[in-house]
Design a protein around this motif. Structure first.
Motif, PDB file in Angstrom:
ATOM      1  N   LEU A 266      47.353  41.978  45.762  1.00  0.00           N
ATOM      2  CA  LEU A 266      47.847  43.081  44.937  1.00  0.00           C
ATOM      3  C   LEU A 266      47.018  44.347  45.126  1.00  0.00           C
ATOM      4  CD1 LEU A 266      48.509  41.216  41.553  1.00  0.00           C
ATOM      5  CD2 LEU A 266      50.208  41.995  43.222  1.00  0.00           C
ATOM      6  N   GLN A 267      47.718  45.470  45.027  1.00  0.00           N
ATOM      7  CA  GLN A 267      47.066  46.772  45.062  1.00  0.00           C
ATOM      8  C   GLN A 267      47.525  47.585  43.852  1.00  0.00           C
ATOM      9  OE1 GLN A 267      47.752  48.837  48.745  1.00  0.00           O
ATOM     10  NE2 GLN A 267      46.941  47.186  50.015  1.00  0.00           N
ATOM     11  N   PRO A 268      46.698  48.509  43.359  1.00  0.00           N
ATOM     12  CA  PRO A 268      47.101  49.343  42.224  1.00  0.00           C
ATOM     13  C   PRO A 268      48.435  50.036  42.483  1.00  0.00           C
ATOM     14  CG  PRO A 268      44.769  49.611  42.628  1.00  0.00           C
ATOM     15  CD  PRO A 268      45.306  48.799  43.780  1.00  0.00           C
ATOM     16  N   GLY A 269      49.294  49.981  41.486  1.00  0.00           N
ATOM     17  CA  GLY A 269      50.616  50.585  41.600  1.00  0.00           C
ATOM     18  C   GLY A 269      51.713  49.579  41.876  1.00  0.00           C
ATOM     19  N   ASP A 270      51.357  48.368  42.325  1.00  0.00           N
ATOM     20  CA  ASP A 270      52.363  47.339  42.596  1.00  0.00           C
ATOM     21  C   ASP A 270      53.100  46.970  41.298  1.00  0.00           C
ATOM     22  OD1 ASP A 270      51.623  47.295  45.225  1.00  0.00           O
ATOM     23  OD2 ASP A 270      50.493  45.415  45.104  1.00  0.00           O
ATOM     24  N   LEU A 271      54.378  46.691  41.433  1.00  0.00           N
ATOM     25  CA  LEU A 271      55.182  46.259  40.296  1.00  0.00           C
ATOM     26  C   LEU A 271      55.020  44.754  40.111  1.00  0.00           C
ATOM     27  CD1 LEU A 271      58.488  48.215  41.112  1.00  0.00           C
ATOM     28  CD2 LEU A 271      56.612  48.944  39.619  1.00  0.00           C
ATOM     29  N   LEU A 272      54.821  44.324  38.875  1.00  0.00           N
ATOM     30  CA  LEU A 272      54.644  42.907  38.561  1.00  0.00           C
ATOM     31  C   LEU A 272      55.806  42.428  37.708  1.00  0.00           C
ATOM     32  CD1 LEU A 272      50.863  43.062  37.607  1.00  0.00           C
ATOM     33  CD2 LEU A 272      51.837  42.376  39.803  1.00  0.00           C
ATOM     34  N   PHE A 273      56.311  41.236  38.027  1.00  0.00           N
ATOM     35  CA  PHE A 273      57.485  40.707  37.330  1.00  0.00           C
ATOM     36  C   PHE A 273      57.184  39.327  36.744  1.00  0.00           C
ATOM     37  CE2 PHE A 273      58.899  43.681  40.483  1.00  0.00           C
ATOM     38  CZ  PHE A 273      59.979  44.339  39.925  1.00  0.00           C
ATOM     39  N   SER A 274      57.692  39.107  35.530  1.00  0.00           N
ATOM     40  CA  SER A 274      57.515  37.797  34.903  1.00  0.00           C
ATOM     41  C   SER A 274      58.608  36.846  35.381  1.00  0.00           C
ATOM     42  CB  SER A 274      57.587  37.925  33.382  1.00  0.00           C
ATOM     43  OG  SER A 274      58.913  38.241  32.981  1.00  0.00           O
ATOM     44  N   MET A 282      52.867  47.298  35.779  1.00  0.00           N
ATOM     45  CA  MET A 282      52.276  47.842  37.001  1.00  0.00           C
ATOM     46  C   MET A 282      50.828  47.393  37.104  1.00  0.00           C
ATOM     47  SD  MET A 282      53.656  51.778  36.978  1.00  0.00           S
ATOM     48  CE  MET A 282      52.540  52.217  38.302  1.00  0.00           C
ATOM     49  N   TYR A 283      50.454  46.934  38.275  1.00  0.00           N
ATOM     50  CA  TYR A 283      49.079  46.491  38.496  1.00  0.00           C
ATOM     51  C   TYR A 283      48.157  47.708  38.563  1.00  0.00           C
ATOM     52  CZ  TYR A 283      45.190  43.782  40.418  1.00  0.00           C
ATOM     53  OH  TYR A 283      43.972  43.170  40.603  1.00  0.00           O
ATOM     54  N   VAL A 284      46.982  47.605  37.909  1.00  0.00           N
ATOM     55  CA  VAL A 284      46.040  48.727  37.927  1.00  0.00           C
ATOM     56  C   VAL A 284      44.737  48.367  38.616  1.00  0.00           C
ATOM     57  CG1 VAL A 284      47.009  49.678  35.811  1.00  0.00           C
ATOM     58  CG2 VAL A 284      45.017  48.167  35.667  1.00  0.00           C
ATOM     59  N   HIS A 291      51.604  48.338  30.928  1.00  0.00           N
ATOM     60  CA  HIS A 291      53.020  48.064  30.664  1.00  0.00           C
ATOM     61  C   HIS A 291      53.407  48.552  29.276  1.00  0.00           C
ATOM     62  CE1 HIS A 291      52.428  43.991  28.378  1.00  0.00           C
ATOM     63  NE2 HIS A 291      51.411  44.794  28.172  1.00  0.00           N
ATOM     64  N   ALA A 292      54.722  48.590  29.056  1.00  0.00           N
ATOM     65  CA  ALA A 292      55.282  48.821  27.724  1.00  0.00           C
ATOM     66  C   ALA A 292      55.675  47.435  27.220  1.00  0.00           C
ATOM     67  CB  ALA A 292      56.497  49.741  27.809  1.00  0.00           C
ATOM     68  N   PRO A 293      54.904  46.851  26.282  1.00  0.00           N
ATOM     69  CA  PRO A 293      55.013  45.418  25.998  1.00  0.00           C
ATOM     70  C   PRO A 293      56.275  44.972  25.255  1.00  0.00           C
ATOM     71  CG  PRO A 293      52.894  46.326  25.285  1.00  0.00           C
ATOM     72  CD  PRO A 293      53.810  47.473  25.543  1.00  0.00           C
ATOM     73  N   LEU A 304      45.946  40.396  33.035  1.00  0.00           N
ATOM     74  CA  LEU A 304      47.086  39.579  33.444  1.00  0.00           C
ATOM     75  C   LEU A 304      46.990  38.165  32.905  1.00  0.00           C
ATOM     76  CD1 LEU A 304      47.725  40.583  37.165  1.00  0.00           C
ATOM     77  CD2 LEU A 304      49.227  40.950  35.220  1.00  0.00           C
ATOM     78  N   ASP A 305      45.855  37.541  33.028  1.00  0.00           N
ATOM     79  CA  ASP A 305      45.703  36.154  32.592  1.00  0.00           C
ATOM     80  C   ASP A 305      45.933  36.016  31.098  1.00  0.00           C
ATOM     81  OD1 ASP A 305      45.205  35.330  35.140  1.00  0.00           O
ATOM     82  OD2 ASP A 305      43.024  35.309  34.936  1.00  0.00           O
ATOM     83  N   ASP A 306      45.476  36.999  30.328  1.00  0.00           N
ATOM     84  CA  ASP A 306      45.649  36.935  28.879  1.00  0.00           C
ATOM     85  C   ASP A 306      47.118  37.108  28.496  1.00  0.00           C
ATOM     86  OD1 ASP A 306      42.962  36.615  28.620  1.00  0.00           O
ATOM     87  OD2 ASP A 306      42.545  38.699  28.041  1.00  0.00           O
ATOM     88  N   TYR A 307      47.833  37.908  29.259  1.00  0.00           N
ATOM     89  CA  TYR A 307      49.209  38.232  28.859  1.00  0.00           C
ATOM     90  C   TYR A 307      50.238  37.228  29.370  1.00  0.00           C
ATOM     91  CZ  TYR A 307      53.295  40.906  27.582  1.00  0.00           C
ATOM     92  OH  TYR A 307      54.475  41.288  27.016  1.00  0.00           O
ATOM     93  N   TRP A 308      50.151  36.890  30.649  1.00  0.00           N
ATOM     94  CA  TRP A 308      51.211  36.059  31.224  1.00  0.00           C
ATOM     95  C   TRP A 308      50.827  34.590  31.410  1.00  0.00           C
ATOM     96  CZ3 TRP A 308      53.239  40.497  34.674  1.00  0.00           C
ATOM     97  CH2 TRP A 308      54.409  41.013  34.128  1.00  0.00           C
TER      98      TRP A 308
END
Length: 318
Positions: A266-274, A282-284, A291-293, A304-308
């Motif tokens: 991953l690089q900053p700006g990449d889109l992440l999907f559940s 978006m990866y930072v 994200h808008a949660p 990421l680990d905490d959220y998904w």
């Protein structure tokens, strides 16, 4: 049994046992909220998909309706030309007809008349063919415009139905969040945070915009500038970098079919999907995303680990 107790029992029996149900415990409320959040993710994106379908159908109808209006004008003009031609032919009398020509004594006059007659007949034939063609085109435009209008109407009904479902679910979410003191209304005018990360190029522009939205509220179906849902947020962020993303998580994932990147690259700006495509961000960098949660929360950066916790489907690099 005392008389008072008997009276209470009689009253309860008379109410058919209609005693108010106990309020859910905090643990039950949290469990219910987690379930609602998953449902809302999917439902909001279904609503967004239906709304986009309606916009496309409405645009198609408007275009066809514009063409229909143009065709109506064309047919009206040709009708006037046809009437004028018919009137001219009638007023010219028999001299433009074959018997009139062949009865002319002067050969030069006869040949001149025949030439003029042929020209008039050819012109009349062109007008007739154009009028017939325009009328067929008009009928075709009307049929297509009617089909597009009906399609837009059907999709609008679908949008309204999805909206009702979302509003009901979101209402329950808000009640639970307020009970748990977890409802954050956000600030539509939040100044955000300055981005100081390592991204460059278009990704940096997108992330600069994204960080400037931190603190603004999540709102289902919203695309800014005062509030966002998850896919509306990523779309708006990358639009600032000159990249036009589709509207929903589903279409953004499909759009990126040839742009997928491994999760370990991953690089900053990449889109992440559940998984299930109900949510995205978006990866930072540093194992975090912006994200808008969800309802009752604001645009923010999370781990990421905490959220998904293993629910990450994949990534796309715009």
């Amino acid at each position: 049994m005392t008389a008072v107790m008997m009276a209470v029992m009689v009253v309860l029996a008379g109410q058919g046992g209609a005693v108010a149900e106990p309020r859910p415990t905090v643990a039950q409320a949290k469990a219910r909220l987690a379930k609602l959040e998953d449902q809302a993710d999917q439902m909001v994106e279904r609503y967004n998909t239906a709304a986009e379908k309606y916009k496309a159908s409405k645009k198609k109808y408007d275009q066809l309706n514009g063409q229909l209006t143009s065709e109506l004008t064309k047919v009206a003009e040709l009708r006037e030309s046809l009437v004028a031609t018919a009137v001219g032919t009638y007023q010219s009398g028999d001299t433009l007809l074959w018997p009139g020509f062949v009865n002319q004594q002067d050969p030069a006059v006869m040949l001149s008349g025949l030439a003029a007659g042929n020209q008039i007949a050819a012109g009349r034939d062109r007008v007739l063919r154009a009028f017939d063609s325009a009328n067929r085109g008009l009928r075709d435009r009307r049929t297509k415009a009617k089909a597009a209008f009906d399609e837009a109407g059907d999709v609008l009904d679908e949008v309204r139905e999805e909206r009702k479902k979302v509003e009901k679910l979101v209402g329950e979410q808000e009640r639970l969040l307020r009970r748990l003191n977890r409802f954050n209304p956000g600030n539509p005018n939040s100044p955000g945070v300055k981005y100081t990360g390592p991204a460059s190029g278009n990704a940096r522009v997108a992330l600069q915009f994204a960080f400037a939205q931190i603190g603004k509220p999540y709102r289902w179906g919203a695309t800014g500038p005062g509030s966002y849902d998850c896919s509306g947020f990523t779309q708006a962020s990358w639009a600032k970098a000159g990249v036009s993303l589709p509207r929903t998580t589903y279409t953004q994932w499909s759009w990126g079919a040839s742009r997928r990147v491994p999760l370990d690259a991953l690089q900053p700006g990449d889109l992440l999907f559940s998984k299930g495509l109900g949510h995205m961000g978006m990866y930072v960098g540093g194992g975090k995303m912006i994200h808008a949660p969800r309802t009752g929360d604001v645009v923010k950066v999370v781990a990421l680990d905490d959220y998904w916790r293993g629910r990450l489907l994949g990534a796309v690099r715009p």
